[in-house]
Design an enzyme around this catalytic site. Sequence first.
Site, mmCIF file in Angstrom:
data_model
loop_
_atom_site.group_PDB
_atom_site.id
_atom_site.type_symbol
_atom_site.label_atom_id
_atom_site.label_comp_id
_atom_site.label_asym_id
_atom_site.label_seq_id
_atom_site.Cartn_x
_atom_site.Cartn_y
_atom_site.Cartn_z
ATOM 1 N N GLU A 290 0.935 -0.829 0.223
ATOM 2 C CA GLU A 290 0.106 0.313 -0.330
ATOM 3 C C GLU A 290 0.549 1.164 0.484
ATOM 4 O O GLU A 290 0.030 2.599 0.184
ATOM 5 C CB GLU A 290 -1.298 -0.070 1.442
ATOM 6 C CG GLU A 290 -0.425 -0.099 2.702
ATOM 7 C CD GLU A 290 0.049 -1.100 3.210
ATOM 8 O OE1 GLU A 290 0.307 -2.141 2.563
ATOM 9 O OE2 GLU A 290 0.563 -0.823 4.517
ATOM 10 N N HIS A 323 -7.921 -3.773 -0.566
ATOM 11 C CA HIS A 323 -7.365 -3.522 0.911
ATOM 12 C C HIS A 323 -6.295 -2.127 0.858
ATOM 13 O O HIS A 323 -6.222 -1.800 1.590
ATOM 14 C CB HIS A 323 -7.219 -5.349 0.996
ATOM 15 C CG HIS A 323 -6.115 -5.176 1.723
ATOM 16 N ND1 HIS A 323 -6.816 -5.993 2.872
ATOM 17 C CD2 HIS A 323 -4.890 -5.148 2.467
ATOM 18 C CE1 HIS A 323 -6.241 -5.729 4.517
ATOM 19 N NE2 HIS A 323 -4.662 -5.399 3.284
ATOM 20 N N GLU A 324 -6.168 -2.214 -0.019
ATOM 21 C CA GLU A 324 -4.476 -1.842 -0.480
ATOM 22 C C GLU A 324 -4.865 -0.732 -0.529
ATOM 23 O O GLU A 324 -4.309 0.395 0.310
ATOM 24 C CB GLU A 324 -3.397 -1.928 -1.508
ATOM 25 C CG GLU A 324 -3.047 -3.829 -1.759
ATOM 26 C CD GLU A 324 -2.739 -4.084 -0.663
ATOM 27 O OE1 GLU A 324 -1.774 -3.438 0.740
ATOM 28 O OE2 GLU A 324 -2.387 -4.906 0.094
ATOM 29 N N GLU A 346 -3.605 -3.703 9.638
ATOM 30 C CA GLU A 346 -4.243 -5.137 8.497
ATOM 31 C C GLU A 346 -5.649 -5.472 9.301
ATOM 32 O O GLU A 346 -6.028 -5.882 8.383
ATOM 33 C CB GLU A 346 -2.981 -5.870 8.695
ATOM 34 C CG GLU A 346 -1.854 -5.931 8.224
ATOM 35 C CD GLU A 346 -2.073 -5.207 7.399
ATOM 36 O OE1 GLU A 346 -2.712 -5.550 6.326
ATOM 37 O OE2 GLU A 346 -0.688 -4.524 6.521
HETATM 38 N N1 B3K Z 1 0.854 -4.468 4.037
HETATM 39 C C1 B3K Z 1 1.766 -4.759 3.224
HETATM 40 C C2 B3K Z 1 2.092 -6.626 3.754
HETATM 41 C C3 B3K Z 1 3.626 -6.164 3.678
HETATM 42 C C4 B3K Z 1 4.332 -7.853 3.957
HETATM 43 C C5 B3K Z 1 5.603 -7.392 4.572
HETATM 44 N N2 B3K Z 1 6.392 -8.516 4.676
HETATM 45 C C6 B3K Z 1 0.198 -5.449 2.576
HETATM 46 C C7 B3K Z 1 -1.210 -5.675 3.238
HETATM 47 O O1 B3K Z 1 -1.134 -6.390 4.056
HETATM 48 O O2 B3K Z 1 -1.826 -4.720 2.514
HETATM 49 ZN ZN ZN Z 2 -1.982 -4.930 4.515
#
Ligand code: B3K
Ligand code: ZN
Length: 887
Positions: A290, A323-324, A346
């Site tokens: 994101e 989500h992003e 998250e």
């Molecule tokens: N925030 C990222 C995930 C990053 C993972 C790093 N090992 C994607 C997400 O959850 O939207």
């Molecule tokens: Zn996320």
Amino acid sequence: MDIARTPSTPDGNPEMADAPPAPKQPPLIRREDYTPFPWRVPETRLEFALGIETTRVTATLVVAPNPDSAPSQELRLSGDGLEPRSVEVDGQGANDWRMDDGDLVIALSPGPHEVRIVTEIDPAANSQLMGLYASNGMLCTQCEAEGFRRIAFFPDRPDVLSTYTVRMEGPKELFPVLLSNGNKVDEGDEHGAGDAWHWAEWHDPWPKPSYLFALVAGDLVSRKDSFTTMSGREVELAIWVRAEDLPRTSHAMESLKKSMKWDEEVFGREYDLDVFNIVAVGDFNMGAMENKGLNVFNTKYVLADPETATDGDYDGIEGVIAHEYFHNWSGNRVTCRDWFQLSLKEGFTVLRDQMFSQDMQGEAVKRIEDVRLLRSVQFPEDSGPLAHPIRPDSFREISNFYTSTIYNKGAEVIRMMRTMMGAESFRKGTDLYFERHDGEAATCEDFVKAMEDGAGVDLGQFRRWYSQAGTPKVEVELTHDGETARLTLRQTVPPTPGQPDKLPMVIPLKLALFDRATGRHRGEELAVLVGEQTTFEYAGFAEKPVLSINRGFSAPVSIEREASVEDLVFLAAHDDDPFARYEAMQELIVGHLVELVGGGLSEAARDSARNAIGGALRAVITDPKLDDSMRGELLMLPSQTYISEQLLVADPGRVHEEREALKAWLGRTLEAELVAMHERASGASSGIDQAARGARKVKTQALVFLAAGNPALGERIAAAQYDSAETMTDRQGALMVLCGLTGPERTHKLIDFYNRYRGNPLVIDKWFSLQAASLHPNTIEHVKALAGHPDFTLKNPNRVRSLYMAFAGNPHAFHAASGEGYRMVADLILALDPLNAQTAARFVPPMGRWRRVEPGRASIMRAELERIAGAQGLSRDTFEQVTRSLD
Ligand code: B3K
Ligand code: ZN
């Protein structure tokens, strides 16, 4: 070599001798040790001279003492594998600096300073795909959680927010497109370099932590569109891909626009930059990222057309794009104080994407899918050696904590708040949270407090969901006496690593009491269990009602109750809550299989249970009121993982055997109905409307049962479905069924599929996965051969997952009694660890389940874990997962 005979070196240090050095235990980082960073970094300027093999990075940091921290005489900048080429403070070359375990520590007098550091990195050599790396000729970044320190020396922690200006320059031919966060403020050709070099400068006005930094440079084209926000601002949208992929980006763009609109309508969140860019990358460790204004995506979650993507792929794209995008507020505008707070962004963002997808795709089926995922991944995690609370207390490698617990259980915890306070109050709480913490790095406690204050509720005891791991068990007993039904709920929270004793949780359970005669209930109730045990009374029942509990899966707990087969059949047919209806069907089947595996069930008892299940499934197939999407859910047998989870110690072979036997019996018993359902559904259109999608779902469901009951018939129908398929959903469904059969069509269609889609990596991934996940008796040999296939590479995470994650999730082949499956996954971990530690460590959890597996297999699993633990030079990621799994 025997330790007693290890020759000592002259200085007496046995590590200098030929014995392997004892692995260095990476430090344990604790939540309670949090202290603010002594410096603020209000501004950061990054200059990149781009090259695939050498990129020069000049980072200029404006720093000033942090008034919220004790003063410090030095500035510690995180680094991972970097060497400073030059260090300047306030325009002067600095000498007073040192390296400490990869970090750069500069002596600095109190007061504001400008610090400039030059480093050089080699993106082509970056196989870990963290930091700046090369993928198929382009350069891109992945910084969360701690990748930025592989690009530049910086306080790489989420509570240091800075305003970034980024200048990139490089050869135009290789990198015609230059992107970074925020808005492009200027661009031009490099003077003195003819027109071969160019540059671009980007500025992101929103202060952000380094993990949200992104840069992309490459030969890309874009699908462009625009979105007008609720306050009337025009946002330019672009999805950047390789030229040949452009036609497959329309679904992603539609998903983005829907997400932007939905977040305005449902959470009141408006986008805040002039542009929103998405880039698709073929080599990526996860789904997507994101980064502020510049999301980087795995191609899997961008590219789709009906010929190459399944209905599930379409949904996955919609969900991940959402989500992003939603992270722009829940994650970016309000970020995390430290990585222990990961679920703050998250868990909340997963809940937001689940709610969005429920609105887009239909509430009931999406909820069932989400619960299935939770139970098949998070529940096992919560009952195994890697269990941790949604806000962990310690870690050695944060990459290991991007778990289903943080994401999915985290979402369930916030969903429970919403269930208890109601949608309106929930919105008041989230509004207050965003308002109060905009521009800050916040904690889970900040979130809970804002929800309390905004909604006007007390979440005191509820907070235990943040600190206690383990899936609570709720024992349910319904008694009836005179006119009163009495419901007794008793909870226990199992011990988990480091948490032997637990306190009672707050557990909101939606329930309904059905009148057996009319098939109706008098309204849904919410029973909130707060103590260890509570009895709820319901008056006015002349007869004992039928209990429907944890409707909509209102709490992430496991319910234990003695429901009769008749009651479950009743609920499977009559419950007006679709989740509860699905649940009753699952309970009916799981209960039976658990009894069978335990042994001692008479043939007569088995036949009667089978007949009840068969009757319930027949009713599902023929119920004209059901739509096919829901019918498909009700027809799904519980997974082997879920069945095994109900047993203290499972024999995977026995569970598989009994599950397959039931499947085959159902296939034979319901053959006529299944064939008719397949024929009817084959008449549906190949469109993407709900009816057509539902039809495709039940078609493949029918094939699964038919192939088990009558392989020759199943093979014939599956081959015909494959040949006439107009969508990837139908073609993949048919090939999946054929992969499990031993007849000739398996090979014919696998060859056809490969030839048809060679050159399309995402579809070739499916080809690998289908074979690795197959219940075919020779799957182990197939996987071994596929590992040597010219299209297989350890360098591409999608390809690795397509073969080995599918295999590690294969209940039959992975658990082969010989232990060969375990050995293959252990070998993979060892081979992959030096190349891509993050991906390698993801394969440890399936091996870590050994305590829940029968002793013969368990000892082999354990031995394989020990073999990995004993390897030299293991990454921090794999080391942590393996040692936790052995503890
Ligand atoms: N925030 C990222 C995930 C990053 C993972 C790093 N090992 C994607 C997400 O959850 O939207
Ligand atoms: Zn996320």
